[in-house]
Scaffold this motif. Sequence first.
Motif, short mmCIF file in Angstrom:
data_model
loop_
_atom_site.label_atom_id
_atom_site.label_comp_id
_atom_site.label_asym_id
_atom_site.label_seq_id
_atom_site.Cartn_x
_atom_site.Cartn_y
_atom_site.Cartn_z
N CYS A 45 -2.78 -12.50 -4.80
CA CYS A 45 -2.59 -12.24 -3.38
C CYS A 45 -2.50 -10.74 -3.15
O CYS A 45 -1.77 -10.03 -3.85
CB CYS A 45 -1.33 -12.94 -2.88
N ASP A 46 -3.23 -10.24 -2.17
CA ASP A 46 -3.25 -8.80 -1.90
C ASP A 46 -1.90 -8.31 -1.39
O ASP A 46 -1.56 -7.14 -1.55
CB ASP A 46 -4.35 -8.49 -0.87
N ARG A 47 -1.10 -9.20 -0.80
CA ARG A 47 0.17 -8.77 -0.20
C ARG A 47 1.33 -8.82 -1.18
O ARG A 47 2.08 -7.86 -1.32
CB ARG A 47 0.49 -9.64 1.01
N CYS A 48 1.48 -9.97 -1.91
CA CYS A 48 2.67 -10.14 -2.76
C CYS A 48 2.36 -10.20 -4.25
O CYS A 48 3.28 -10.34 -5.07
CB CYS A 48 3.43 -11.40 -2.35
N ARG A 49 1.08 -10.13 -4.62
CA ARG A 49 0.64 -10.14 -6.02
C ARG A 49 0.90 -11.47 -6.73
O ARG A 49 0.95 -11.54 -7.94
CB ARG A 49 1.28 -9.00 -6.83
N GLU A 50 1.09 -12.56 -5.94
CA GLU A 50 1.24 -13.88 -6.54
C GLU A 50 -0.12 -14.31 -7.09
O GLU A 50 -1.14 -14.19 -6.42
CB GLU A 50 1.72 -14.88 -5.50
N PRO A 51 -0.19 -14.83 -8.34
CA PRO A 51 -1.47 -15.28 -8.89
C PRO A 51 -2.11 -16.34 -8.00
O PRO A 51 -1.45 -17.29 -7.56
CB PRO A 51 -1.09 -15.84 -10.26
N ALA A 52 -3.38 -16.18 -7.71
CA ALA A 52 -4.10 -17.12 -6.85
C ALA A 52 -4.48 -18.35 -7.65
O ALA A 52 -5.15 -18.25 -8.68
CB ALA A 52 -5.34 -16.45 -6.27
N LYS A 53 -4.07 -19.52 -7.16
CA LYS A 53 -4.33 -20.78 -7.87
C LYS A 53 -5.07 -21.75 -6.97
O LYS A 53 -4.94 -21.71 -5.74
CB LYS A 53 -3.01 -21.40 -8.35
N CYS A 54 -5.81 -22.63 -7.62
CA CYS A 54 -6.62 -23.62 -6.92
C CYS A 54 -5.70 -24.65 -6.23
O CYS A 54 -4.73 -25.13 -6.82
CB CYS A 54 -7.56 -24.31 -7.90
N ALA A 55 -6.04 -25.01 -4.98
CA ALA A 55 -5.26 -26.01 -4.26
C ALA A 55 -5.45 -27.41 -4.82
O ALA A 55 -4.60 -28.28 -4.63
CB ALA A 55 -5.63 -25.99 -2.78
N ALA A 56 -6.56 -27.64 -5.55
CA ALA A 56 -6.85 -28.97 -6.07
C ALA A 56 -6.20 -29.24 -7.42
O ALA A 56 -5.64 -30.31 -7.65
CB ALA A 56 -8.36 -29.17 -6.18
N CYS A 57 -6.24 -28.24 -8.33
CA CYS A 57 -5.74 -28.48 -9.70
C CYS A 57 -4.79 -27.41 -10.19
O CYS A 57 -4.37 -27.46 -11.35
CB CYS A 57 -6.91 -28.62 -10.67
N SER A 58 -4.47 -26.40 -9.38
CA SER A 58 -3.57 -25.30 -9.74
C SER A 58 -4.14 -24.40 -10.83
O SER A 58 -3.41 -23.65 -11.48
CB SER A 58 -2.20 -25.82 -10.18
N GLY A 59 -5.45 -24.45 -11.04
CA GLY A 59 -6.09 -23.55 -11.98
C GLY A 59 -6.24 -22.15 -11.40
O GLY A 59 -6.18 -21.96 -10.17
N PRO A 60 -6.45 -21.12 -12.23
CA PRO A 60 -6.61 -19.75 -11.73
C PRO A 60 -7.94 -19.58 -10.99
O PRO A 60 -8.96 -20.16 -11.37
CB PRO A 60 -6.56 -18.90 -13.00
N LEU A 61 -7.92 -18.78 -9.95
CA LEU A 61 -9.12 -18.47 -9.19
C LEU A 61 -9.76 -17.19 -9.71
O LEU A 61 -9.07 -16.27 -10.14
CB LEU A 61 -8.79 -18.31 -7.70
N ALA A 62 -11.09 -17.15 -9.66
CA ALA A 62 -11.83 -15.98 -10.11
C ALA A 62 -13.11 -15.88 -9.30
O ALA A 62 -13.59 -16.87 -8.72
CB ALA A 62 -12.14 -16.07 -11.60
N ILE A 63 -13.68 -14.67 -9.27
CA ILE A 63 -14.95 -14.45 -8.58
C ILE A 63 -16.08 -14.61 -9.58
O ILE A 63 -16.06 -14.00 -10.65
CB ILE A 63 -14.98 -13.04 -7.95
N PRO A 64 -17.07 -15.45 -9.28
CA PRO A 64 -18.18 -15.61 -10.21
C PRO A 64 -18.91 -14.29 -10.46
O PRO A 64 -18.85 -13.37 -9.65
CB PRO A 64 -19.09 -16.62 -9.51
N ARG A 65 -19.59 -14.23 -11.59
CA ARG A 65 -20.31 -13.01 -11.94
C ARG A 65 -21.38 -12.68 -10.91
O ARG A 65 -21.67 -11.51 -10.65
CB ARG A 65 -20.93 -13.17 -13.33
N SER A 66 -21.94 -13.72 -10.30
CA SER A 66 -22.98 -13.51 -9.30
C SER A 66 -22.41 -13.10 -7.95
O SER A 66 -23.16 -12.79 -7.02
CB SER A 66 -23.80 -14.79 -9.14
N GLY A 67 -21.06 -13.12 -7.82
CA GLY A 67 -20.42 -12.75 -6.57
C GLY A 67 -20.22 -13.96 -5.67
O GLY A 67 -20.47 -15.11 -6.05
#
Length: 651
Positions: free
Chosen positions: A378-400
């Motif tokens: 999170c840009d505001r509080c630095r909480e790790p961004a997690k998936c709402a479906a499975c709580s996995g970590p979010l990432a930006i694909p290499r292709s953007g």
Amino acid sequence: MAGDLVARVLVDSPLPQLDQLFDYRVPDRLRDVVRAGMRVRVPLRTGGRIANAWLVELGDHSEFAGRLSELDDVVSEAPMLTPEVWRLARAAADRAAGNASDILRLAIPGRYVRAERAWLTAEPDPGPLPVDPPAPPGGAEGALARGLATGERMALAADARPVRLPDGTWVGAWASELALAAANVLASDRSAILVVPDYRDQEQLEAALGALVDARRVLRTDARQTGPARYRAFLDATGEAARIIVGNRSAVYAPAARLGLIAFWDDGDGLMNEPLSPGVHPRDAALIRQEQSGAALLFAGHTRSVEVQRLVELGWVHEVPLQKPVRPRVVVTERQAQTEPGSARIPSAAWREAQEAAALGPVLVQVARPGNAPLLVCDRCREPAKCAACSGPLAIPRSGGVAVCTLCGTAASAWRCPVCEGTKLRAATVGASRTAEELGRAFPRTRVILSDGERPVLRVGPEPALIVATRGAEPFAEGGYRAVLLLDGERMLLRETLRVAEDCLRWWSNAAALAAPGAPVFLVGVAGELASALATWRQPEWAAHELASRRTLRFPPAIRVASVTSGRERLARALDAVTEAVPGVDVLGPVPVDEGLERALVRFDYGQGAAVARTLEAEMIRAATERRKPVAGRQVKRPILRVRFDDPEVP
């Protein structure tokens, strides 16, 4: 029973009700064959089954008044289980409410018949003893040498520099110091056990030992060996010749003639945690073995684990300072809002130093994780961004594009922070692969080397190069690195575990120790007490502060914790039993885990450990032997009760 030879055996079974010695009569056909420590086969009364067992001891009488069953056969003529290892396994299992057979399964490798026959027919050749012992190891006023001679328990803050061996090989100064201590013990015709976290450390230690002792006196035991080679090394260790045994966590159980030293390198490393039941940490097994054998015990590292710090404060382990310690030059950089153009998120001061150092020799860049995709917070509080479906970590694909879950692939187009309700994301860290690509563009004429779990690199030469490595996978550089950049510190500290700060300090310290004397080490994006501890190289003081905080909160290792997992009714009965039998214990939970099971944590002082272990072991036996009334048309499962003492997974 007069005149009968009685064998007392431990059945090799995970069932808690079988974790005791059983008496069997030795038939006449096996009288001249059986020896204590052999693998044997014994009949079980239930179903007429035959089970493997360990012959622990032989006697001429039994306390059992009935008729004893006979041993079925001898599996192996090699006596694998020595009395010392049996005592250690029994004590370690009792401390953790586990089975001694589970400990022995870790301690003794699987049998290979061909290797065993070759060992039985071979002439023992331990190699010549050193004529002159090597120079005594370092330490203030010879404190380490005296401790080795008198069997003391010691903590050593290792020298943070690379050293060159007589044959030209470069190793860490810690490896040379531990090898020197082991060689001095061997010179007095005593054995030494050296325990390291992984093969990288083991390779350095074996190189240092090769410069001091005959290679035939060094035994290697680790998972990278072939099965026959590991089995043969274990058989060699059961002999009467003094040896130096080098290996990973299970090496602490190795048989050793006249044990004189047990030494640990970096006991706080997560690789030291034993994942298999009963989960006894090798550090705890070493403390038990030291008391039983009287051997010296040495904990060495660039950092000190909080567990060892507790022992130091109790006076159970003594500090051994070095005479002239070498410390790296650590520079703590402030976080920058904007990264330098093309600098791969490296601050300007570190960027300039890296440019200059890369023209002279290798430069190390440590990152948090492998791969290309940047992880998000999170840009505001630095909480790790997690998936709402499975709580996995979010990432930006290499292709953007839109952030996606790295586990289930779900797009996070409408992500919202559960802590502060923020909707903007920012990159917390970039993987090693992408960092290498960015640095390759920024340093077009410099070779870029990537080292991670999939592409490990053990060593690099003194030539100019940029080495991008994930934590723990840093190659060893001949002569040391000309500069070290520790990136992604903020991301490393986001791990949700009690030991995150301790782990980060260890990762950074071990990487900083790879630098050449006087070379700069930049810690990027981290401030506060942790950064100060690294910059001033006062890791023991930080460990003392951390221990004081955990003592206030009643967190391990200030106290001990046992996790107990079962169904609701069985768990409640187990918790009631332990609170009634041991007054003063603290119970947290229970909380649901999975498949209808719940888990609770039992907190207790170290002096209550034996009583808690006995009570929980009795409950496990009761659960394992409980008979349940069958239900027509349904398969009735046995009640589960799992107990884990000092569980490293407990946050």
